[in-house]
Design a protein around this motif. Structure first.
Motif, PDB file in Angstrom:
ATOM      1  N   THR A 143       1.027  -1.194   0.104  1.00 60.47           N
ATOM      2  CA  THR A 143      -0.202   0.153   0.007  1.00 60.47           C
ATOM      3  C   THR A 143       0.836   1.194   0.092  1.00 60.47           C
ATOM      4  OG1 THR A 143      -0.092   0.110   2.251  1.00 60.47           O
ATOM      5  CG2 THR A 143      -1.802  -1.351   1.337  1.00 60.47           C
ATOM      6  N   GLU A 177      -5.600  -2.706  -6.404  1.00 56.09           N
ATOM      7  CA  GLU A 177      -6.995  -3.376  -6.202  1.00 56.09           C
ATOM      8  C   GLU A 177      -7.372  -2.829  -4.868  1.00 56.09           C
ATOM      9  OE1 GLU A 177      -6.283  -7.721  -4.469  1.00 56.09           O
ATOM     10  OE2 GLU A 177      -6.093  -7.334  -6.582  1.00 56.09           O
ATOM     11  N   LYS A 178      -8.567  -2.720  -4.510  1.00 57.16           N
ATOM     12  CA  LYS A 178      -8.989  -2.200  -3.178  1.00 57.16           C
ATOM     13  C   LYS A 178      -9.332  -3.219  -2.467  1.00 57.16           C
ATOM     14  CE  LYS A 178     -10.903   1.374  -0.764  1.00 57.16           C
ATOM     15  NZ  LYS A 178     -10.076   2.655  -0.249  1.00 57.16           N
ATOM     16  N   GLY A 183      -6.751  -1.225   2.317  1.00 55.42           N
ATOM     17  CA  GLY A 183      -6.799  -0.111   1.403  1.00 55.42           C
ATOM     18  C   GLY A 183      -6.433  -0.452   0.141  1.00 55.42           C
ATOM     19  N   ARG A 184      -5.980   0.602  -0.480  1.00 55.08           N
ATOM     20  CA  ARG A 184      -5.550   0.268  -1.939  1.00 55.08           C
ATOM     21  C   ARG A 184      -4.133  -0.447  -2.129  1.00 55.08           C
ATOM     22  NH1 ARG A 184      -7.815   0.681  -6.389  1.00 55.08           N
ATOM     23  NH2 ARG A 184      -9.459   1.839  -5.826  1.00 55.08           N
TER      24      ARG A 184
END
Length: 190
Positions: A143, A177-178, A183-184
């Motif tokens: 992330t 991707e989330k 998180g992302r």
């Protein structure tokens, strides 16, 4: 005199100083497609024009018949810069810069040569960019916050490195991707 940008002036001045008035090589240090945009704007103003490329000339584009085209300064370019084209050295092509190009026949069924492109150099093993790539290549990815913590960068620097250095310069396929918990998550495929 039409108002010209600094880059347009550099390109035109260099072309007008050359014996063949060829625009190439472009000496201004422009990033990305900025050089193409400068040349297109000069073409639109009729300060440069397309002509058939000679054997050793840099090719601007190929025409519909596969002919090699290059760019040369016109008499209007000399006028815009306040240069008298007659002051050029004898044997120069100042007078012929605005004449119609000679018809050059292309060999039939000859494929156009593709320009050679250098493969981007891989990052050094001990660099932060290499560490970023290693983090993104992990199965779990990384992330923005994890990269900030590991490298000591600001979040906008991490996003810029992913978009600029990794995607554009190195050509890596970065996916995101989330995830509800983390998180992302960003990953480098391959």
């Amino acid at each position: 005199m039409p108002r010209l940008s600094d880059f347009q002036l550099v390109v035109l001045t260099a072309a007008c100083q050359r014996p063949d008035h060829c625009v190439f090589p472009v000496t201004a240090k422009l990033k990305g497609n900025a050089a193409g945009n400068v040349l297109k704007s000069l073409l639109k103003r009729d300060l440069i024009k397309e002509t058939r490329a000679k054997r050793d000339d840099t090719v601007w584009r190929h025409d519909e018949e596969g002919g090699r085209m290059t760019l040369v300064a016109t008499k209007d370019a000399f006028a815009a810069l306040g240069i008298d084209p007659r002051e050029e050295a004898p044997g120069s092509e100042a007078e012929s810069a605005d004449e119609a190009p000679a018809k050059v026949e292309a060999k039939p069924n000859t494929p156009a040569k593709k320009p050679k492109t250098k493969a981007p150099k891989p990052p050094r093993k001990d660099s932060k960019q290499a560490q970023l790539i290693a983090m993104l290549r992990r199965a779990k990815g990384a992330t923005i916050d994890e990269v900030v913590e590991a490298l000591g960068w600001q979040p906008h620097t991490v996003r810029g490195a992913i978009a600029g250095a990794l995607k554009k310069k190195l050509g890596l396929e970065v996916t995101s991707e989330k995830d509800d918990k983390r998180g992302r998550i960003y990953r480098v495929m391959g």
